[in-house]
Write an enzyme that holds these catalytic residues in place. Structure first.
Site, PDB file in Angstrom:
ATOM      1  N   LYS A  87       1.018  -1.151  -0.078  1.00  0.00           N
ATOM      2  CA  LYS A  87       0.173   0.016  -0.049  1.00  0.00           C
ATOM      3  C   LYS A  87       0.819   1.272   0.144  1.00  0.00           C
ATOM      4  O   LYS A  87       1.817   1.109   0.739  1.00  0.00           O
ATOM      5  CB  LYS A  87      -0.850   0.065   1.324  1.00  0.00           C
ATOM      6  CG  LYS A  87      -1.813   1.248   1.322  1.00  0.00           C
ATOM      7  CD  LYS A  87      -2.757   1.085   2.402  1.00  0.00           C
ATOM      8  CE  LYS A  87      -3.705   1.873   2.390  1.00  0.00           C
ATOM      9  NZ  LYS A  87      -4.789   2.103   3.627  1.00  0.00           N
ATOM     10  N   SER A 116      -9.634   2.479   2.980  1.00  0.00           N
ATOM     11  CA  SER A 116      -8.928   3.036   1.995  1.00  0.00           C
ATOM     12  C   SER A 116      -7.799   2.201   1.466  1.00  0.00           C
ATOM     13  O   SER A 116      -7.333   2.547   0.372  1.00  0.00           O
ATOM     14  CB  SER A 116      -7.995   4.006   2.880  1.00  0.00           C
ATOM     15  OG  SER A 116      -7.239   3.509   3.759  1.00  0.00           O
ATOM     16  N   SER A 144     -10.175   0.067   7.127  1.00  0.00           N
ATOM     17  CA  SER A 144      -9.443   0.263   5.792  1.00  0.00           C
ATOM     18  C   SER A 144      -8.956  -1.068   5.362  1.00  0.00           C
ATOM     19  O   SER A 144      -8.554  -1.086   4.161  1.00  0.00           O
ATOM     20  CB  SER A 144      -8.776   1.467   5.720  1.00  0.00           C
ATOM     21  OG  SER A 144      -9.383   2.514   6.024  1.00  0.00           O
TER      22      SER A 144
END
Lengths: 495, 484
Positions: free
Chosen positions: A78, A159, A183
């Protein structure tokens, strides 16, 4: 085929020399080249030469018999984890060209375990969002499609939308995510994969770009529960550079899956039966309860009375911390700077142009709830309520070993739906936020498809530092559900 | 003593509180491992944490905490076993994080007090409200370029102790005495070097005025005054300014001001509208600071002797007069030097030689006690030579000057120059006989009543023996022969 394996299968295949790490890496780079333009799961793809060099090193280790836990396995990172020498943007214009001279602790541990990083995955800007639609580098497309609605673009959740989409579509065998209010778990549920948020303090936050310091946690996003255990074991561990890092020894998480769950008590929190909960999700929840009962678990009704305050307290505490954590992005020492005649001018222009709307919203909300005259009523009050939320869990865990709840109130929704009203968007986090507030570990496992063919996930929440029980129960649920679906947009689909 | 300002409407007294920022002596910074050394090349002592790069986190420096606790103990203050770090949020170019890590609600040290001494010998207790730890900011240089300011982050993150006094100070002189005493205690403890000119100790001065018996009126804060002299001047200027406003029927606005030493006046730095709202909240990257009483006790047991205690001990153990004791303990290095000289020797003699001849020599040769041309051990040895009669006081002066010049030991000098005191009564008698023979007329005058001539004979004998005769023996022998 190589892009459809689990971490466990890939490791076995590599060890047995059925294929090489180089072939595995190449297959993923090819898949990314084909599908990423559409999915936009990756912001940055690591140059092929570097990926193959890492893969070759892995092959050498397998040959020498010194392969480590994640040796040669292609992993997406990420774009919130600082990776040395590799651009790290937090999906924001303000860090558009930031190349960290240091490696985050979590990714360093993954590299030390032999992982082969293939790219930096897309996310909501600075990890703020539940649909991966706020990234400065474009939204991520959910590789799943509603039956008969191939033209409707669905969100992957957020997210960590890029990580979830990448793993679901075969663009990585696994990916790292971060979870502050859901997330990891919510995008995992939206994309039909497994996502684990460990106990707060399990993974180091050093080198991970901070959103809300008291809530952020790194975790694995994988295809199976066993993979999540394997990857968490590689990621977790005490870090003296992070004062909030736990010094508890890291158990052999990988071995927790497959353990019998007979006799374990599973709590069903009454307050999660929110009015208006979709009948499909309700039904799936009931199915999950039945599966665990069959596996020998005792099902217990419990109450977490302060659940309904979870979202409100989260949306006070997280923005408050983020308003302070993001003050360092001023264009002076790193990142993009917009010049002006005065110092304040540089700050204002740099941040107004560098931050997207959602980030600016949350910074302003956070500044407001900390400001003189409002601190007591908002921030202080929210922290007190947070203690009550945490106490709910601690007390529930005197009666049960884990809790079982839905992960999200709906399946993946379409881009454009829910977007006009930020509060509607915030409701996506309703089931995931309380566990974040309490700091307890929580896992999302895909268990079935809804009527439109979209994946649904169930959440298992456990005691502080008891990821093992959470993984055991998750494994049992996974075995019962037998979820073997893959999305329409997948590397293996009609090559 | 009182400092009063006479106005048209009455007599005003001043109310002053001081907030001192003292840089902690430590190898590395409060929350990072970068060096705290003064004077390094710009931005050569900056860690990623100090520069607030993405993902960086603070880690507490244990030695800094120990230094703060030692200081609290030296201020007779309560040590809080539980304290907490808070973020103080504001934007400025010398503050990379966009917030300063400080302690707001729960400081590590609570109430204490120090005793100050005024010129007229009066002593007063000044209360300490609290002491907390916080990060220092970087340095801005505005004079390196016509259109740009430069940022040096070497100082960013260095540990500071903010020591807040009660508003007990009532005169500029008291403020000076307080700062001097505080500085002395910090230097003795080794927790801060107190170098105001290097910026390792700075004072914010809170000033208000009132008529006797009134509650407190509005105060103004004068920031970053960097010398004791300027603090006193600033207080005078600010108090005068405020009195004039009140006297003319106006109201003093609460504001932050700066002292301009060239003009001898204060001026506004920030108006109320620009005042910051710091939005303090507990720093979520740090755990609450919890220390054990046993650890505090251990630190207390190892504290050096503090100035007041040392002064009292010099008086009782070495018979040093009160004033001289104060001079000797002003700097710990001087006190240690003195004690090395005085231990096991005549205290009063040691005082004379240290505060008299040694200080004069240091002045003359532009040296300090730390690089004194004469070591304490050497001076002590010289006093031994006086005590055992090897040399007399007068010869000692000559020996001392040689020691300053050559750095040689007193024994070597005495031997080399043959300065050994003459104690052989035979030699003395011979010298006396010679003098008496030479000055028979003066002998007769003495014997007929001119007692004052005794000094003449002493002088002559000393000259005859090149100053080396033992004066006491000379006196005794002369008396014997002259009065015969």
């Amino acid at each position: 085929m190589l892009t459809g394996l689990t971490l466990t299968q890939a490791r076995e295949g590599l060890a047995a020399r059925k294929f090489s790490a180089r072939e595995l890496a190449k297959a993923h780079l090819d898949a990314i080249a084909r599908l990423n333009p559409k999915l936009n799961a990756y912001i940055t793809v690591i140059p092929e030469a570097d990926v193959l060099a890492a893969a070759d090193a892995a092959d050498a280790r397998y040959a020498a018999g010194t392969a480590r836990a994640m040796e040669g396995l292609p992993v997406g990172v990420k774009d919130l984890f600082c990776t040395k020498g590799v651009k790290t943007t937090a999906a924001s214009k303000i860090l558009a060209n930031f190349v960290p001279p240091y490696e985050s602790t979590v990714t360093a541990r993954l590299l030390d375990a032999g992982s082969v990083f293939v790219g930096k995955t897309n996310l909501d800007e600075f990890a703020m969002g539940s649909a991966n639609i706020t990234s400065a580098f474009g939204s991520v497309l959910n590789p799943w499609q509603r039956n008969g609605e191939e033209t409707v673009a669905l969100v992957p959740g957020g997210s960590s939308g890029g990580s979830a989409a990448a793993v679901a579509a075969g663009l990585a065998l696994a990916a790292t995510g971060t979870d502050t209010g859901g997330s990891i778990r919510q995008p995992a549920a939206f994309c039909g994969i497994v996502g684990l948020k460990p106990t707060y303090g399990r993974c180091s936050r050093w080198g991970t770009i901070a959103y809300a310091s008291s809530l952020d946690q790194a975790g694995p996003m994988t295809r199976t529960v066993a993979d999540a255990g394997l990857m968490l074991e590689a990621m977790a561990g005490f870090d003296e550079k992070d004062s909030t890092s736990s010094n508890r020894p890291v158990p052999a998480f990988a071995q927790a899956v497959g353990k019998s769950v007979k006799g374990l008590r599973v709590g069903i929190p009454a307050e999660y039966r929110a009015p208006g909960l979709s009948p499909e999700i309700s039904a799936m929840w009931e199915q999950g309860i039945a599966w665990l009962r069959e596996a020998g678990c005792e099902i217990v009704d419990v109450s977490l009375p302060h659940t309904k305050y979870g979202l409100a307290t989260y949306y006070i505490i997280a923005p408050a911390e983020c308003s302070s954590n993001l003050a360092r992005y001023d264009g002076i020492r790193f990142g993009e700077r917009k010049d002006a005649a005065t110092l304040d001018g540089v700050y204002e222009l740099t941040r107004a142009e560098g931050f997207g709307e959602e980030v600016r919203n949350r910074i302003l909300m956070g500044t407001y709830v900390l400001s003189a005259g409002y601190y007591d009523a908002y921030y202080l009050k929210a922290q007190k309520v947070r203690t009550l939320i945490k106490r709910d869990f601690v007390q529930a865990f005197e009666q049960v070993d884990v809790l079982l709840t839905p992960t999200a109130p709906s399946a993946a929704f379409a881009q454009g739906e829910n977007m006009a009203d930020p509060v509607q968007m915030y409701l996506n986090d309703i089931f995931t936020v309380p566990a974040s507030m309490a700091g307890v570990p929580a896992l999302s496992v895909p268990v079935g498809l809804d009527a439109k063919g979209l994946p649904l996930g169930l959440q298992i929440i456990g005691r502080h530092f008891d990821e093992e029980t959470v993984l055991s129960v998750g494994g049992a649920l996974e075995a019962a559900a037998g979820f073997a679906h893959t999305p329409t947009l997948h590397a293996e689909a009609g090559a | 003593m009182s400092y009063l300002i006479e106005g048209k409407t009455g007599t005003w007294e001043i109310v002053v509180g001081l907030e001192v920022h003292a840089q902690i002596i430590s190898q590395s910074k409060l929350f990072s491992g970068a060096s705290t050394k003064f004077g390094g090349e710009p931005n050569s002592q900056v860690s990623l944490v100090d520069a607030a790069f993405p993902g960086m986190l603070p880690v507490i420096n244990r030695e800094c905490v120990a230094q703060a606790v030692r200081t609290g103990l030296g201020l007779n203050a309560r040590i809080n076993l539980q304290s907490r770090f808070d973020r103080k949020n504001y934007f400025y170019a010398d503050l990379p994080q966009g917030y300063q890590i400080s302690q707001f609600e729960h400081p590590i040290v609570g109430e204490g007090s120090i005793e100050i001494e005024l010129a007229n010998g009066e002593t007063r207790q000044i209360g300490i409200t609290r002491l907390h730890m916080e990060q220092d900011a970087g340095k801005l240089l505005h004079d390196q370029d016509p259109t740009r300011s430069f940022v040096d982050l070497n100082r960013s993150g260095v540990a500071l102790m903010e020591i807040v006094s009660e508003p007990d100070i009532r005169a500029p002189e008291e403020a000076g005495a307080y700062l001097r005493k505080l500085r002395q205690i910090l230097r003795y403890l080794g927790t801060c070097d107190g170098n105001m000119d290097e910026g390792s100790m700075r004072a914010d001065v809170n000033v208000s005025v009132r008529k006797a018996g009134e509650p407190f009126r509005t105060r103004c804060e004068i920031k970053n005054v960097n010398s004791i002299r300027f603090v006193m001047q600033a207080i005078e200027a600010e108090a005068a300014r405020q009195v004039e406003i009140w006297e003319n029927g106006g109201e003093v606005d609460q504001e932050t001001r700066l002292f301009d030493p060239s003009r001898g006046e204060t001026r506004t730095m920030r108006s109320k509208e620009d005042a910051h709202d710091y939005r303090y909240f507990p720093d979520p990257d740090l755990l609450p600071l919890v220390i054990e009483q046993a650890w505090v006790d251990g630190l207390k047991a190892e504290l050096p002797e503090l100035p007041d205690a040392k002064r009292a001990r010099f008086q009782t153990d070495y018979g040093v007069p009160f004033y001289d004791a104060g001079v000797l303990v002003a700097e710990q290095s001087v006190a240690d030097f003195f004690e090395t000289v005085a231990k096991g020797r005549d205290g009063k003699l040691a005082v004379t030689w240290v505060t008299g001849d040694l200080f004069a020599a240091l002045n003359r040769t532009s040296r300090t006690i730390e690089n004194s041309p004469v070591s304490a051990e050497s001076l002590g040895k010289m006093l031994d030579l006086i005590a055992d009669g090897t040399i007399n006081g007068k010869i000692a002066k000559e020996v001392f000057e040689d020691m300053v010049e050559t750095g040689e030991s007193p024994d070597a000098i005495v031997e080399k120059k043959g300065l050994r005191q003459v104690t052989d009564t035979g030699v003395i008698d011979t010298a006396i006989d010679a003098i008496m023979a030479k000055h028979a007329d003066k002998v007769a005058e003495y014997r007929s009543g001119k007692d004052k001539l005794f000094g003449f004979f002493v002088g002559q004998v000393m000259k005859e023996t090149k100053g080396k005769a033992n004066p006491a023996l000379v006196n005794e022998a002369l008396k014997g022969k002259l009065d015969a």
